[in-house]
Motif scaffolding. Sequence first.
Motif, PDB file in Angstrom:
ATOM      1  N   ARG A 158       0.793  -0.783  -0.395  1.00 14.17           N
ATOM      2  CA  ARG A 158       0.307   0.438   0.015  1.00 14.17           C
ATOM      3  C   ARG A 158       1.128   1.423   0.371  1.00 14.17           C
ATOM      4  O   ARG A 158       0.625   1.533  -0.987  1.00 14.17           O
ATOM      5  CB  ARG A 158      -0.888   0.038   1.213  1.00 14.17           C
ATOM      6  N   TYR A 159       2.231   1.159   0.836  1.00 13.35           N
ATOM      7  CA  TYR A 159       2.500   2.545   0.888  1.00 13.35           C
ATOM      8  C   TYR A 159       3.525   2.656  -0.591  1.00 13.35           C
ATOM      9  O   TYR A 159       3.385   4.247  -0.437  1.00 13.35           O
ATOM     10  CB  TYR A 159       4.036   2.134   2.285  1.00 13.35           C
ATOM     11  N   HIS A 160       3.730   1.968  -1.489  1.00 18.32           N
ATOM     12  CA  HIS A 160       4.444   1.962  -1.934  1.00 18.32           C
ATOM     13  C   HIS A 160       3.439   2.308  -3.922  1.00 18.32           C
ATOM     14  O   HIS A 160       3.727   3.383  -4.380  1.00 18.32           O
ATOM     15  CB  HIS A 160       4.707   0.503  -2.843  1.00 18.32           C
ATOM     16  N   LYS A 161       2.334   2.445  -3.530  1.00 21.89           N
ATOM     17  CA  LYS A 161       0.898   2.392  -4.225  1.00 21.89           C
ATOM     18  C   LYS A 161       0.778   3.710  -3.732  1.00 21.89           C
ATOM     19  O   LYS A 161       0.522   4.428  -5.218  1.00 21.89           O
ATOM     20  CB  LYS A 161      -0.014   1.842  -4.212  1.00 21.89           C
ATOM     21  N   LEU A 162       1.060   4.004  -2.850  1.00 25.08           N
ATOM     22  CA  LEU A 162       0.780   5.762  -2.425  1.00 25.08           C
ATOM     23  C   LEU A 162       1.553   6.220  -3.317  1.00 25.08           C
ATOM     24  O   LEU A 162       1.516   7.119  -3.151  1.00 25.08           O
ATOM     25  CB  LEU A 162       0.711   5.306  -0.852  1.00 25.08           C
ATOM     26  N   LEU A 163       2.812   6.505  -3.033  1.00 25.56           N
ATOM     27  CA  LEU A 163       3.874   6.534  -4.171  1.00 25.56           C
ATOM     28  C   LEU A 163       4.143   6.661  -4.919  1.00 25.56           C
ATOM     29  O   LEU A 163       3.518   7.869  -5.619  1.00 25.56           O
ATOM     30  CB  LEU A 163       5.195   5.768  -3.054  1.00 25.56           C
ATOM     31  N   LEU A 164       3.935   5.790  -5.560  1.00 24.71           N
ATOM     32  CA  LEU A 164       3.559   5.827  -6.934  1.00 24.71           C
ATOM     33  C   LEU A 164       2.193   6.984  -7.507  1.00 24.71           C
ATOM     34  O   LEU A 164       2.391   8.311  -8.264  1.00 24.71           O
ATOM     35  CB  LEU A 164       2.512   4.513  -7.930  1.00 24.71           C
ATOM     36  N   ALA A 203       0.968   9.623  -5.668  1.00 23.65           N
ATOM     37  CA  ALA A 203       1.804  10.742  -5.248  1.00 23.65           C
ATOM     38  C   ALA A 203       2.913  11.209  -6.018  1.00 23.65           C
ATOM     39  O   ALA A 203       3.268  12.725  -5.838  1.00 23.65           O
ATOM     40  CB  ALA A 203       1.406  11.458  -3.565  1.00 23.65           C
ATOM     41  N   ASP A 204       2.940  10.167  -7.251  1.00 26.12           N
ATOM     42  CA  ASP A 204       4.297  10.927  -7.890  1.00 26.12           C
ATOM     43  C   ASP A 204       5.669  10.706  -7.108  1.00 26.12           C
ATOM     44  O   ASP A 204       6.474  11.895  -7.514  1.00 26.12           O
ATOM     45  CB  ASP A 204       3.709  11.845  -8.864  1.00 26.12           C
ATOM     46  N   LYS A 205       5.923   9.872  -6.780  1.00 26.47           N
ATOM     47  CA  LYS A 205       7.093  10.857  -5.052  1.00 26.47           C
ATOM     48  C   LYS A 205       7.825   9.760  -6.267  1.00 26.47           C
ATOM     49  O   LYS A 205       8.615   8.737  -5.000  1.00 26.47           O
ATOM     50  CB  LYS A 205       6.909  10.493  -3.692  1.00 26.47           C
ATOM     51  N   LYS A 206       8.958   9.893  -6.950  1.00 24.49           N
ATOM     52  CA  LYS A 206       9.468   8.997  -7.948  1.00 24.49           C
ATOM     53  C   LYS A 206      11.471   8.735  -6.621  1.00 24.49           C
ATOM     54  O   LYS A 206      10.652   7.387  -7.126  1.00 24.49           O
ATOM     55  CB  LYS A 206       9.662   9.908  -9.251  1.00 24.49           C
ATOM     56  N   GLU A 207      11.638   9.553  -6.337  1.00 24.01           N
ATOM     57  CA  GLU A 207      12.625   8.983  -5.356  1.00 24.01           C
ATOM     58  C   GLU A 207      12.262   8.553  -4.067  1.00 24.01           C
ATOM     59  O   GLU A 207      13.407   6.840  -3.806  1.00 24.01           O
ATOM     60  CB  GLU A 207      13.696  10.360  -5.013  1.00 24.01           C
ATOM     61  N   ARG A 208      11.206   8.852  -3.516  1.00 23.86           N
ATOM     62  CA  ARG A 208      11.314   7.624  -2.949  1.00 23.86           C
ATOM     63  C   ARG A 208      10.204   6.331  -2.417  1.00 23.86           C
ATOM     64  O   ARG A 208      10.774   5.462  -2.072  1.00 23.86           O
ATOM     65  CB  ARG A 208       9.733   8.583  -1.031  1.00 23.86           C
ATOM     66  N   ALA A 209       9.787   6.250  -4.309  1.00 18.56           N
ATOM     67  CA  ALA A 209       9.122   5.085  -4.657  1.00 18.56           C
ATOM     68  C   ALA A 209      10.571   4.354  -4.755  1.00 18.56           C
ATOM     69  O   ALA A 209      10.425   2.869  -4.944  1.00 18.56           O
ATOM     70  CB  ALA A 209       8.462   5.237  -5.516  1.00 18.56           C
ATOM     71  N   LEU A 210      11.664   4.722  -5.490  1.00 21.06           N
ATOM     72  CA  LEU A 210      12.596   3.567  -6.091  1.00 21.06           C
ATOM     73  C   LEU A 210      13.106   4.165  -4.255  1.00 21.06           C
ATOM     74  O   LEU A 210      13.954   2.707  -4.677  1.00 21.06           O
ATOM     75  CB  LEU A 210      13.967   4.655  -6.692  1.00 21.06           C
ATOM     76  N   ALA A 211      13.527   4.459  -3.657  1.00 19.00           N
ATOM     77  CA  ALA A 211      14.651   4.282  -2.417  1.00 19.00           C
ATOM     78  C   ALA A 211      13.743   3.130  -1.567  1.00 19.00           C
ATOM     79  O   ALA A 211      13.924   2.346  -1.056  1.00 19.00           O
ATOM     80  CB  ALA A 211      15.035   4.931  -1.391  1.00 19.00           C
ATOM     81  N   HIS A 212      12.816   3.077  -1.778  1.00 26.64           N
ATOM     82  CA  HIS A 212      11.377   2.113   0.054  1.00 26.64           C
ATOM     83  C   HIS A 212      11.530   0.792  -1.468  1.00 26.64           C
ATOM     84  O   HIS A 212      11.543   0.139  -0.766  1.00 26.64           O
ATOM     85  CB  HIS A 212       9.688   2.473  -0.300  1.00 26.64           C
ATOM     86  N   GLY A 213      11.383   0.192  -2.865  1.00 26.22           N
ATOM     87  CA  GLY A 213      11.210  -0.516  -3.266  1.00 26.22           C
ATOM     88  C   GLY A 213      12.701  -1.202  -3.633  1.00 26.22           C
ATOM     89  O   GLY A 213      12.607  -2.285  -3.293  1.00 26.22           O
ATOM     90  N   GLN A 214      13.612  -0.645  -3.220  1.00 22.38           N
ATOM     91  CA  GLN A 214      14.988  -1.622  -2.514  1.00 22.38           C
ATOM     92  C   GLN A 214      14.721  -2.609  -1.660  1.00 22.38           C
ATOM     93  O   GLN A 214      14.996  -3.710  -1.288  1.00 22.38           O
ATOM     94  CB  GLN A 214      16.376  -0.961  -2.211  1.00 22.38           C
ATOM     95  N   ARG A 215      14.192  -1.348  -0.656  1.00 24.03           N
ATOM     96  CA  ARG A 215      13.775  -2.292   1.099  1.00 24.03           C
ATOM     97  C   ARG A 215      12.430  -3.195   0.204  1.00 24.03           C
ATOM     98  O   ARG A 215      12.543  -4.737   0.847  1.00 24.03           O
ATOM     99  CB  ARG A 215      13.057  -1.182   1.813  1.00 24.03           C
ATOM    100  N   TYR A 216      11.520  -2.558  -0.608  1.00 28.14           N
ATOM    101  CA  TYR A 216      10.452  -4.309  -0.568  1.00 28.14           C
ATOM    102  C   TYR A 216      10.994  -4.883  -1.439  1.00 28.14           C
ATOM    103  O   TYR A 216      10.319  -6.422  -1.061  1.00 28.14           O
ATOM    104  CB  TYR A 216       9.497  -2.922  -0.978  1.00 28.14           C
ATOM    105  N   LEU A 217      12.130  -5.286  -2.333  1.00 27.81           N
ATOM    106  CA  LEU A 217      12.357  -6.244  -3.237  1.00 27.81           C
ATOM    107  C   LEU A 217      12.771  -7.541  -2.171  1.00 27.81           C
ATOM    108  O   LEU A 217      12.861  -8.265  -2.138  1.00 27.81           O
ATOM    109  CB  LEU A 217      13.118  -5.858  -3.793  1.00 27.81           C
ATOM    110  N   ARG A 218      13.726  -6.715  -0.910  1.00 30.23           N
ATOM    111  CA  ARG A 218      14.419  -7.449  -0.203  1.00 30.23           C
ATOM    112  C   ARG A 218      13.434  -8.506   0.827  1.00 30.23           C
ATOM    113  O   ARG A 218      13.789  -9.620   0.816  1.00 30.23           O
ATOM    114  CB  ARG A 218      15.141  -6.793   0.245  1.00 30.23           C
TER     115      ARG A 218
END
Length: 446
Positions: free
Chosen positions: A293-299, A301-316
């Motif tokens: 849900r946090y990932h989708k909210l970042l998308l 809200a068009d928060k690209k940099e935060r989505a990419l940073a969170h994406g690293q943790r979510y991938l792990r």
Amino acid sequence: MTDPKAIIFEDLKQISPFWGRLPWFFAFPLQTDVLARMLFLSLLAFLADLVAWNLFLVLSVIGLVALRQGFDAMEAVSKGRLTARHRMTFVPGPGGAKRPWKALALFMLWAMLLTSLVSTDHIFLGLVVVLLLSMGLPACIMVLSTTNSLSQALNPANWLFVIVQVGKPYLLLVVFLVLLLDGTPRALRLLVPLVGMDMTLPTVLFTVLYVSQIMFAMMGYALYQFQQALGLHGGFGVVRSGRRSEIRGVTGANDTSTEGIALRLAEGDEDGAVELAYEQQRLNPYDTAIQDRYHKLLLLADKKERALAHGQRYLRLLVRLGRNGEALELLLRLRELDPDFLPDSPELRLPLATAAFERGDTDATVVALVRSFDRYHPHHPDVPAVYFLSARLMNERLGNHDAASAVLRAVRQKFPEHPLTPTVERYQTILERQHDGQPEGAKGMR
């Protein structure tokens, strides 16, 4: 108009059971969007018969299109889009165009298996297995719809999961589907004499399409009804509750943070919703529904940099949980934001590259994940397996058999004691046997 990304849900306690909505299922194919497609396909069959086109070819195409439409309807219904109005903005998930072919392969494999079992010498045992497999087919189709993976759909553990989670209502669903199948030829025996010869083919086709749409809608609605038990649709969506519509988390968590996120989204305060979701995911680092849900909210809200940073943790997190298919989907979304994005943890490269290779339509992602892996991580234990996957990619997808063979030789020379080496040797033997006997020109053409 409803956001095409949103999932429409009623309050889980207010969802009517599918056995209580039988009239709705029979009316479902008469909804404008479904009816229009059915009429078009029936008209196409009528014209093909009228002008003497290749009828087998036309009917084959119609069958594939009907399967695609059935799975799309099933997916839409499973996400609560029960009316034509709510489906106006619906966008099926990625890979939907391949589902008819996967379904066709599934049905063919099923038919071959059932035929072989019926013809066995142990008639009683064969019939018992046939009955069990027939019972599992709807669950198999439901798994294919939700995962878009033929291998997942063929995994008996996944059928059993669906059957167990749905429980006794699953047996009722199977009974309804069997009755529909049994009733179709009976209905045709009544309908065909009422129409002329010219209308026989479109009448038969329309009837078959009508029944198939009911069946797909039933299976989709079962997924909708038992969404929580099956762990479907983590994220956020528009929730129907009585006369009000609101945005609410659909993770099953009804805590203060979830309500606060929903309230801020309803008020148009995306930044406030993101900050609340950030705090919620920080406190629940292993809850994939909250992370999603946090990932989708970042998308949103068009928060690209935060989505990419969170994406690293979510991938792990997803890879450590063994959910490599979902991790690959996440990686592809992140690479749409930034084409240079790659996981920064080397232990994620091989499982993601393997998932991408097995999916079959993301070779560029495989290349990006394995490129220069040995240079940057020369002592990593995944290096031999990355080499082997690279060789398979060169041989099976890119047609560069010589380069693949060179990589395989390098694996055998550098890692003679590695557990993977015997597999590499067998693969290289098969590769060279297949291509050494070809003329030189043929090698270059493949």
